[in-house]
Design an enzyme around this catalytic site. Structure first.
Site, PDB file in Angstrom:
ATOM      1  N   ASP A  88     -10.171   3.244 -11.944  1.00  0.00           N
ATOM      2  CA  ASP A  88     -11.231   3.148 -10.931  1.00  0.00           C
ATOM      3  C   ASP A  88     -11.990   4.447 -10.625  1.00  0.00           C
ATOM      4  O   ASP A  88     -11.365   5.487 -10.391  1.00  0.00           O
ATOM      5  CB  ASP A  88     -10.631   2.698  -9.590  1.00  0.00           C
ATOM      6  CG  ASP A  88      -9.562   1.645  -9.732  1.00  0.00           C
ATOM      7  OD1 ASP A  88      -9.316   1.176 -10.836  1.00  0.00           O
ATOM      8  OD2 ASP A  88      -8.958   1.309  -8.694  1.00  0.00           O
TER       9      ASP A  88
ATOM     10  N   SER B 253      -6.766   4.306  -5.053  1.00  0.00           N
ATOM     11  CA  SER B 253      -8.219   4.372  -4.847  1.00  0.00           C
ATOM     12  C   SER B 253      -8.658   4.543  -3.400  1.00  0.00           C
ATOM     13  O   SER B 253      -7.911   4.220  -2.466  1.00  0.00           O
ATOM     14  CB  SER B 253      -8.867   3.127  -5.441  1.00  0.00           C
ATOM     15  OG  SER B 253      -8.782   3.247  -6.833  1.00  0.00           O
TER      16      SER B 253
HETATM   17  N1  DQQ Z   1      -6.353   0.462  -9.076  1.00  0.00           N
HETATM   18  C1  DQQ Z   1      -6.567  -0.839  -8.470  1.00  0.00           C
HETATM   19  C2  DQQ Z   1      -6.626  -0.505  -7.018  1.00  0.00           C
HETATM   20  C3  DQQ Z   1      -5.589   0.561  -6.873  1.00  0.00           C
HETATM   21  C4  DQQ Z   1      -5.758   1.364  -8.118  1.00  0.00           C
HETATM   22  C5  DQQ Z   1      -7.809  -1.521  -8.992  1.00  0.00           C
HETATM   23  C6  DQQ Z   1      -4.473   1.930  -8.666  1.00  0.00           C
HETATM   24  O1  DQQ Z   1      -6.368  -1.614  -6.190  1.00  0.00           O
HETATM   25  O2  DQQ Z   1      -5.788   1.346  -5.719  1.00  0.00           O
HETATM   26  O3  DQQ Z   1      -7.986  -1.331 -10.363  1.00  0.00           O
HETATM   27  O4  DQQ Z   1      -4.718   2.707  -9.813  1.00  0.00           O
END
Ligand code: DQQ
Length: 554
Positions: free
Chosen positions: A41, A101
């Site tokens: 992300d 994230s």
């Molecule tokens: N990636 C997810 C999020 C989380 C992060 C979405 C963890 O919900 O915070 O791809 O790497």
């Protein structure tokens, strides 16, 4: 095993990466990538004192998800990127098992703050704040996490493993900040609302900003206003008439994102999607392809809103480990509301044009049914192509069956090789000379009882002769009055292992990851094709070879 959302390969999580990247042919030339390792992300994008910042989920130890930190890069133009040391990494009990994230907010006094999800020693998802150590450092290299963290914990019945990804905060009339955090209760996806006077103490609101049954965990929510009329962006805290709101969620169940357009009543802090706007898999999407966990930010410099999204690999984990890297960010896109108010429009940021190199041009060229026209003279494996098609007649359009409700399925049934009436016509990207490899990007037009229906597809079913690759077809409807307009445009950003397409001036967008084995480098060809019974005309086509920008020191 799945932890949170990402597949965890414990045995590979720290696999040390060979110092020489094993296989270079799939690395992108102008998309955002670090030199090696796994990324996911985009996090906390922001513009601060003339510098764009992009943070992103990164595994410093390998090419699969794990050991997650916030890597950090800076840019003056969103295209050339300078890598910095990770800004946020596990160091305190409130984030010792991972820094997931989150978003940035510029607070009054021009002070940036980051809110992010930390994974604590009990593997609970908690929310933390971080501030730049030294505001006079133009790159804001070091970030400090105050000891009063975590600022929000999953108490009072919240699910501690489904409580993450705080948004950019917005300010209310009552002098309190608001954020939402993605969550779920049973199968109901939720954007849980919190308020704070001081950015330190946060109080959960009685009701979520919005929720929808049957949608599962809402990851990476994004909530922001858009102007009704014009392309200018709007700061997240603005409020007033002339604005509509966007709520986007990344649905863990489908691994696709959906957004709704609606109204936000700030007196009761409720978001209500417009009647026709669905929260679920029949809803609108920024991108109908490989694009997830996206995030927007308001760029005060150019008064626009910009969207970043993560495009994961679609090769195997074993391939990623041998490549030594996995994941890219798509080209940043400007987003604004379509003048019809029914959807957003997206377009690659104008700065991308600064790396356009050698150009080829075509005008008024007829492409008869069954014909191919090669676009030669540039290195098309790393290119930007804009083409407009004029439709000579819609008389032979195939009849539209109203039971066709899933455009992705329809694209899979009617791929580029399936002859049609009006279309399929479009581009064959990353094609080998004899076209045993090709990634097709095309439109197909159907005749419904009282109107015409336009479909846009990415068909990578022949993208590589390598066996065993995952090659999903993607599709979306294009909301255009095709009969009245008589033409339709397509732009594709082609970059070795990615094709990002923008149909009808940014109404329908899709991204595919592909791994050709013949159509590589100079051996990659580009064709315009028409496999429909009606002729089409290229009114204008411009294609540029793209230069390589500074990309994180690579
Ligand atoms: N990636 C997810 C999020 C989380 C992060 C979405 C963890 O919900 O915070 O791809 O790497």
């Amino acid at each position: 095993m799945v932890d949170g959302t990402h597949v965890v390969y414990h045995e590979l999580m720290s696999t040390s990466v060979p110092s020489i990247v094993v296989d270079n042919q799939y690395r992108t030339g102008y998309h955002f990538q670090p030199p090696k390792n796994w990324i996911n992300d985009p996090n906390g994008p922001m513009y601060y004192n003339g510098v764009y910042h992009l943070f992103y989920q990164y595994n410093p130890k390998g090419a699969v998800w794990g050991n997650i930190v916030w890597a950090h890069s800076v840019s003056k133009d969103l295209i050339n990127w300078i890598p910095l040391e990770p800004a946020i990494y596990p160091s305190k009990p409130f984030d010792i098992n991972g820094c997931w994230s989150g978003s940035a907010t510029i607070l009054p006094g021009n002070k940036p703050a980051i809110l992010y999800t930390g994974i604590d020693p009990q593997n609970r998802q908690v929310q933390n704040v971080a501030y730049p150590k030294n505001l006079s450092d133009p790159y804001l290299r070091e970030w400090v996490k105050p000891d009063y963290n975590p600022i929000i914990e999953p108490t009072n019945g919240l699910n501690a493993s489904s409580f993450r990804d705080p948004t950019t905060a917005w300010y209310g009339l009552d002098g309190r900040w608001r954020i939402v955090i993605g969550s779920k209760r049973k199968h109901r996806g939720m954007a849980i609302l919190y308020r704070s006077k001081d950015f330190v103490h946060w109080v959960r609101a009685k009701h979520p900003l919005h929720s929808a049954n049957g949608t599962g965990m809402w990851e990476c929510p994004d909530f922001y206003p858009v102007a009704m009329g014009g392309e200018l962006g709007v700061d997240t805290s603005e409020y007033g008439s002339g604005l509509k709101y966007v709520l986007k969620n990344s649905l863990d169940i489908t691994r696709y994102e959906y957004y709704t357009l609606g109204t936000y009543n700030r007196n009761v802090d409720k978001y209500i999607p417009d009647g026709a706007s669905a929260d679920n898999r029949s809803g609108l999407r920024y991108d109908y392809g490989n694009f997830y966990a996206s995030k927007t930010f308001y760029d005060q410099g150019k008064k626009r809103r910009i969207l970043w999204g993560w495009s994961n690999e679609s090769d195997s984990t074993r391939d990623d480990v041998s490549k030594g890297w996995a994941g890219i960010q798509t080209i940043p896109r400007k987003v604004w509301l379509d003048s019809n108010g029914r959807q957003l429009l997206q377009w690659p940021v104008e700065e991308l044009e600064s790396i356009r190199g050698k150009q080829v041009y075509m005008m008024n060229k007829k492409v008869k049914g069954g014909d191919f026209v090669e676009v030669s003279g540039i290195m098309t494996a790393q290119s930007d192509v804009e083409v407009t098609f004029e439709l000579s007649s819609l008389a032979k359009a195939e009849p539209f069956d109203p039971t066709w409700t899933d455009p992705q399925k329809l694209c899979a049934q009617k791929g580029a090789d399936v002859k049609g009436g009006v279309g399929p016509f479009g581009l064959l990207t990353l094609a080998s000379a004899r076209r045993e490899e090709q990634t097709a990007v095309f439109f197909r037009i159907f005749k419904a009882s009282d109107n015409y229906v336009t479909l846009m597809c990415h068909d990578p079913s022949r993208s590589s002769v390598r066996p065993g690759l995952y090659k999903p077809t993607y599709g979306g409807w294009v909301d255009v009055e095709i009969k009245k307009k008589g033409k339709i445009s397509l732009r594709s950003l082609i970059d070795h292992s990615v094709v990002e397409s923008f149909g009808a001036e940014g109404k329908t967008c899709m991204t595919s990851r592909v791994y050709p084995s013949i159509a590589v480098g100079d051996a990659a060809h580009l064709f315009v094709f028409n496999n429909g019974a009606e002729d089409v005309k290229i009114t204008e086509m411009k294609a540029w070879e793209m230069k390589k920008p500074l990309m994180n020191g690579d």
